[in-house]
Design a protein around this motif. Structure first.
Motif, PDB file in Angstrom:
ATOM      1  N   SER A  99      63.277  22.920  31.216  1.00  0.00           N
ATOM      2  CA  SER A  99      63.659  23.964  30.268  1.00  0.00           C
ATOM      3  C   SER A  99      64.588  24.979  30.923  1.00  0.00           C
ATOM      4  O   SER A  99      65.545  25.453  30.308  1.00  0.00           O
ATOM      5  CB  SER A  99      62.403  24.667  29.727  1.00  0.00           C
ATOM      6  OG  SER A  99      61.651  23.805  28.902  1.00  0.00           O
ATOM      7  N   SER A 100      64.316  25.313  32.186  1.00  0.00           N
ATOM      8  CA  SER A 100      65.170  26.260  32.922  1.00  0.00           C
ATOM      9  C   SER A 100      66.580  25.704  33.083  1.00  0.00           C
ATOM     10  O   SER A 100      67.575  26.420  32.901  1.00  0.00           O
ATOM     11  CB  SER A 100      64.564  26.574  34.292  1.00  0.00           C
ATOM     12  OG  SER A 100      63.328  27.237  34.150  1.00  0.00           O
ATOM     13  N   ARG A 104      56.629  29.249  23.680  1.00  0.00           N
ATOM     14  CA  ARG A 104      56.642  30.594  24.242  1.00  0.00           C
ATOM     15  C   ARG A 104      56.588  31.688  23.192  1.00  0.00           C
ATOM     16  O   ARG A 104      56.095  32.782  23.435  1.00  0.00           O
ATOM     17  CB  ARG A 104      57.881  30.788  25.118  1.00  0.00           C
ATOM     18  CG  ARG A 104      57.806  30.035  26.433  1.00  0.00           C
ATOM     19  CD  ARG A 104      59.014  30.311  27.292  1.00  0.00           C
ATOM     20  NE  ARG A 104      59.113  31.722  27.652  1.00  0.00           N
ATOM     21  CZ  ARG A 104      60.113  32.221  28.373  1.00  0.00           C
ATOM     22  NH1 ARG A 104      61.068  31.419  28.805  1.00  0.00           N
ATOM     23  NH2 ARG A 104      60.139  33.500  28.659  1.00  0.00           N
ATOM     24  N   SER A 154      62.803  25.987  24.864  1.00  0.00           N
ATOM     25  CA  SER A 154      61.480  25.425  25.108  1.00  0.00           C
ATOM     26  C   SER A 154      61.401  24.000  24.596  1.00  0.00           C
ATOM     27  O   SER A 154      61.634  23.749  23.411  1.00  0.00           O
ATOM     28  CB  SER A 154      60.416  26.298  24.418  1.00  0.00           C
ATOM     29  OG  SER A 154      59.125  25.781  24.622  1.00  0.00           O
ATOM     30  N   ASN A 185      58.197  20.149  32.701  1.00  0.00           N
ATOM     31  CA  ASN A 185      58.880  20.620  31.491  1.00  0.00           C
ATOM     32  C   ASN A 185      59.475  22.011  31.683  1.00  0.00           C
ATOM     33  O   ASN A 185      60.555  22.316  31.173  1.00  0.00           O
ATOM     34  CB  ASN A 185      57.909  20.647  30.311  1.00  0.00           C
ATOM     35  CG  ASN A 185      57.655  19.262  29.727  1.00  0.00           C
ATOM     36  OD1 ASN A 185      58.292  18.290  30.129  1.00  0.00           O
ATOM     37  ND2 ASN A 185      56.722  19.168  28.799  1.00  0.00           N
ATOM     38  N   GLN A 186      58.754  22.872  32.401  1.00  0.00           N
ATOM     39  CA  GLN A 186      59.261  24.221  32.669  1.00  0.00           C
ATOM     40  C   GLN A 186      60.557  24.166  33.481  1.00  0.00           C
ATOM     41  O   GLN A 186      61.505  24.920  33.220  1.00  0.00           O
ATOM     42  CB  GLN A 186      58.211  25.041  33.403  1.00  0.00           C
ATOM     43  CG  GLN A 186      57.021  25.435  32.539  1.00  0.00           C
ATOM     44  CD  GLN A 186      55.985  26.231  33.312  1.00  0.00           C
ATOM     45  OE1 GLN A 186      56.009  26.291  34.536  1.00  0.00           O
ATOM     46  NE2 GLN A 186      55.053  26.838  32.591  1.00  0.00           N
ATOM     47  N   LYS A 187      60.596  23.280  34.458  1.00  0.00           N
ATOM     48  CA  LYS A 187      61.798  23.121  35.277  1.00  0.00           C
ATOM     49  C   LYS A 187      62.961  22.600  34.427  1.00  0.00           C
ATOM     50  O   LYS A 187      64.092  23.085  34.542  1.00  0.00           O
ATOM     51  CB  LYS A 187      61.516  22.166  36.438  1.00  0.00           C
ATOM     52  CG  LYS A 187      60.501  22.693  37.445  1.00  0.00           C
ATOM     53  CD  LYS A 187      60.226  21.667  38.531  1.00  0.00           C
ATOM     54  CE  LYS A 187      59.198  22.192  39.525  1.00  0.00           C
ATOM     55  NZ  LYS A 187      58.873  21.184  40.576  1.00  0.00           N
TER      56      LYS A 187
END
Length: 269
Positions: A80-81, A11, A104, A76-78
């Motif tokens: 990471s959250s 990011r 990230s 991966n985004q989930k």
């Protein structure tokens, strides 16, 4: 012959270099690349024609992003959250003087990057041990500046547009108060500061134009010759290449830069 490309990863848009191998790449291609930190997702932003290998490591591009890769990126985004919520909680528990910006995962989730800002040095050794035990992955803490923080988070500037650093800027250039003075802007730093609290990057965009134009012009207050007689230079509009002249008795008129001549030093052409 293998081509070296510059790739933006994670990011914060860290820049790395990687060999393309036999993969035919173009700008903005989404790729999976093997780096010193593990396998990562990235975007090609430059084809390096004359790459000279230095101290930096050079990765290897494995493939262009596939449909399966896209599914993993969403997953991966989930993750990471969820990891960010855990990191935030642990930072509070350890009472650390730091502001968490984002976390990230690398594409293969072998390492978790934690980006933060802090005005002081932070001892996060216990935090890393705690997080490693909970998240079961390698942890790398990355301290960033407030400008990088804005680049990651994004936002809307005073111009009503998406922040330049989020939208298109690849690198941060120096922005100084001398540039403000060169453009005769208000010295109110509050109005000239971006969301990061630093002078807005756009102040540097036209600075060279102002300097180049002004080097051929007399100073403000100088006596100059115009098509309508002598007058005093009272204002310069570098963007439109025009000047305002007091012709006497507070009678002001606008002329182009090429229409005036310095009484003491020659024309501005």
């Amino acid at each position: 012959m293998s081509i070296v490309v510059a790739v933006l990863v994670r990011r914060i848009k860290d820049r790395i270099y990687a060999e393309s191998g036999k993969i035919n790449l173009r700008l903005n291609d989404k790729i999976i690349v093997e780096t010193e930190h593990g396998v990562e997702y990235g975007i090609v932003y430059e084809i390096v024609k004359d790459f000279v290998k230095g101290k930096e490591s050079v990765g290897k591009i494995l493939r262009k992003v596939t449909e399966e890769d896209k599914k993993r990126l969403v997953d991966n985004q989930k993750k990471s959250s969820r990891a960010q919520a855990t990191v935030s909680q642990k930072v509070r528990e350890h009472k650390l003087d730091m502001k968490l910006t984002c976390v990230s995962y690398t594409f293969d989730r072998s390492k978790l990057f934690i980006y933060y800002t802090s005005e002081s040095r932070v001892d996060f050794r216990d935090l890393i041990k705690d997080l490693g035990h909970v998240l079961k992955t390698r942890i790398q803490m990355v301290q960033i500046g407030v400008r990088d923080e804005s680049k990651i988070i994004g936002g809307i500037g005073t111009c009503g547009q998406v922040l330049c650093c989020k939208n298109f800027l690849k690198d941060f250039n120096s922005v100084t108060i001398d540039m403000v003075k060169e453009q005769e802007l208000s010295l109110n730093t509050t109005k000239l500061s971006g969301l990061c609290g630093r002078l807005m990057c756009c102040i540097a965009y036209e600075n060279d134009t102002y300097k180049n134009i002004k080097q051929f012009l007399p100073e403000l207050g100088s006596n100059i010759l115009t098509p309508e007689g002598k007058g005093k230079l009272v204002a310069i509009d570098c963007v439109r290449e025009r000047v305002s002249v007091d012709l006497g008795d507070k009678f002001f008129k606008i002329f182009t830069i090429r229409q005036i001549e310095d009484v003491n030093g020659g024309s501005s052409k």
